[in-house]
Design a protein around this motif. Structure first.
Motif, mmCIF file in Angstrom:
data_model
loop_
_atom_site.group_PDB
_atom_site.id
_atom_site.type_symbol
_atom_site.label_atom_id
_atom_site.label_comp_id
_atom_site.label_asym_id
_atom_site.label_seq_id
_atom_site.Cartn_x
_atom_site.Cartn_y
_atom_site.Cartn_z
ATOM 1 N N SER A 7 -9.743 1.744 -6.770
ATOM 2 C CA SER A 7 -10.311 2.087 -5.461
ATOM 3 C C SER A 7 -9.541 1.372 -4.354
ATOM 4 N N LYS A 8 -9.517 1.986 -3.174
ATOM 5 C CA LYS A 8 -8.777 1.392 -2.062
ATOM 6 C C LYS A 8 -9.299 0.010 -1.702
ATOM 7 N N GLN A 9 -10.614 -0.176 -1.833
ATOM 8 C CA GLN A 9 -11.195 -1.471 -1.491
ATOM 9 C C GLN A 9 -10.693 -2.548 -2.454
ATOM 10 N N ASP A 10 -10.766 -2.267 -3.760
ATOM 11 C CA ASP A 10 -10.290 -3.243 -4.747
ATOM 12 C C ASP A 10 -8.773 -3.417 -4.655
ATOM 13 N N ARG A 11 -8.101 -2.327 -4.395
ATOM 14 C CA ARG A 11 -6.641 -2.391 -4.311
ATOM 15 C C ARG A 11 -6.216 -3.289 -3.151
ATOM 16 N N ALA A 12 -6.905 -3.177 -2.040
ATOM 17 C CA ALA A 12 -6.579 -4.006 -0.879
ATOM 18 C C ALA A 12 -6.757 -5.484 -1.213
ATOM 19 N N LYS A 13 -7.824 -5.815 -1.962
ATOM 20 C CA LYS A 13 -8.043 -7.207 -2.349
ATOM 21 C C LYS A 13 -6.921 -7.704 -3.267
ATOM 22 N N GLU A 51 0.811 -1.215 0.000
ATOM 23 C CA GLU A 51 0.000 0.000 0.000
ATOM 24 C C GLU A 51 0.844 1.265 0.000
ATOM 25 N N ASP A 79 -12.082 -14.799 -4.563
ATOM 26 C CA ASP A 79 -12.391 -13.406 -4.902
ATOM 27 C C ASP A 79 -12.563 -13.270 -6.409
#
Length: 463
Positions: A100-106, A49, A77
């Motif tokens: 997006s941060k959500q998709d990036r985290a995944k 990140e 996923d």
């Protein structure tokens, strides 16, 4: 001893050249410095990140590059942003600041988990500046496919016997050709791979870049080989054919045995070779042509167009001039001027085209399609894997059977235009290799003159 790469003793370039594919290309279009058929690729590591923090945007990001996962796509996923155009793999952008941060985290979690078990591949984006391999957009697989394929010139043992398929120089000289090897890299690690096919009882030769007695004393091997690209040997053959009116592979052997030293027998006057030569080959932008096959040049055949049919009654520019006057005029013009002159009179008579061809041969002797009908060796196009799997490699030799039907002005203009656009990389490499061969032959001529060998004496030393 440390890692030290094996180089072709004619062209001076390593066999350990890598290619970084683009997202549009299949996985087979990528390989690492262990060769085109080794199944490797240029690897990368999973970002974290912090690499996408606005205050730390210079982290693990690059010009549109991607990360490909060399693993099964079976995971929970299913909504991850998998961008690969190839169904057997998944691919993610290396720069995820637009995700997006959500998709990036995944994605980061997925990559981090996979990295523990699988390898991640670096895939070149439009502005990729990685130096671990040549960029797929800048040189094609077809151009590079034999860059890592080595063949050895092997010293004959006392009990050597000819076999079917031997070339003339193998039968008459002191060296023969081994089979092909697709993965050859490290000199000091004594890395070697079995060549294919097995020839004259020899299938596991050690490539050396040092003088014969040094090789025998240091490595204690039954067979050692002088490493070359098969296409480079074909270039050398034609350089000798042009100079001596005969193929003289022995000239190369003589140069190698006399000029070699403990570092390398290959001169490195080439600026791009000098810049790329290091412990590991430096794949810098603009030097891609060094990996291109000089014999099979994609699309070169398109330049050899036939003459337009003659139209009766057309008044040609030079038709009324004697050939002596025409030659005097052409001798004061450049190739470009001659070509433009014939373009202004497109149906120029045959002698004018012959004059242009003569000048092409004089100034571009490396364009052997203009003067030689010598066929390529069977070793030039394939890799060892091609031979093992009976795969016919792409490309065919251009042989101009009738030089009188070729529009040589079109040949000159087409090649000049293509090269100015960065195309015909193999032809650029051929011109460079030709110059090196000429330098080798200059040394051989001096050696032979010093030894009292007359120019008319047909001597094939060690070859």
């Amino acid at each position: 001893m440390g890692y030290s790469e094996i180089i072709c003793q004619i062209c001076g370039v390593t066999f350990a050249i890598a290619r970084i594919r683009t997202p549009q290309e299949p996985p087979t279009a990528a390989w690492d410095n262990h060769g085109t058929t080794g199944g490797g690729f240029v690897m990368c590591w999973a970002p974290d990140e912090d690499d996408f923090d606005d205050e730390n945007s210079d982290g693990n990001v690059s010009g549109g590059c991607m990360i490909a996962v060399r693993a099964d796509r079976d995971h929970e996923d299913g909504d991850l942003l998998a961008l690969s155009q190839h169904p057997e793999e998944e691919m993610y952008p290396e720069d995820m600041r637009g995700v997006s941060k959500q998709d990036r985290a995944k994605i980061l979690k997925r990559l981090g988990d996979l990295e523990k078990k699988y390898c991640l591949e670096h895939v070149a984006g439009p502005e990729c500046g990685a130096g671990d391999g040549y960029h797929g957009d800048r040189i094609s697989v077809e151009e590079m496919r034999t860059c890592s394929t080595m063949q050895g010139l092997v010293a004959k043992p006392p009990n050597w016997e000819p076999e079917d398929g031997d070339e003339d120089f193998e039968r008459s000289g002191q060296y023969f050709l081994s089979g092909l090897v697709d993965s050859i890299t490290n000199v000091d690690g004594l890395y070697s791979e079995s060549s294919y096919p097995k020839r004259h009882g020899c299938d596991n030769t050690l490539p050396v870049t040092r003088h014969r007695d040094i090789a025998e004393d240091r490595y204690h091997v039954d067979f050692y080989s002088i490493p070359i690209h098969p296409a480079c040997l074909e270039s050398f053959k034609r350089a000798t054919l042009r100079r001596y009116d005969r193929v003289d592979v022995g000239a190369f052997i003589q140069w190698w045995e006399v000029d070699s030293d403990e570092k390398s027998p290959v001169p490195i006057e080439d600026e791009d070779v000098r810049a790329g030569r290091s412990q590991w080959w430096q794949h810098f932008q603009g030097s891609e042509y060094l990996a291109a096959n000089p014999c099979f040049v994609p699309n070169l055949d398109k330049g050899f167009l036939p003459m337009a049919p003659h139209t009766a009654g057309h008044e040609e520019l030079f038709s009324s001039l004697p050939s002596e006057i025409r030659s005097l005029i052409f001798n004061h013009l450049s190739l470009e001027d001659i070509s433009n002159l014939l373009l202004a009179s497109p149906l120029s008579n045959r002698p004018s085209q012959n004059e242009l061809r003569r000048r092409l041969i004089l100034e571009w002797p490396w364009l052997w399609e203009a003067w030689s009908k010598l066929e390529y060796s069977v070793w030039v196009g394939p890799t060892a894997r091609d031979l093992r799997e009976s795969v016919k490699p792409p490309g065919k030799q251009i042989i101009v059977s009738d030089t009188d039907v070729v529009n040589w002005g079109s040949v000159f203009r087409w090649i000049t235009k293509q090269r100015s656009n960065g195309e015909l990389k193999g032809l650029k490499n051929r011109q460079r290799i030709w110059k090196r061969c000429e330098e080798m032959l200059d040394i051989v001529d001096t050696l032979r003159k010093y030894a009292g060998i007359g120019e008319e004496t047909p001597v094939l030393l060690d070859g």
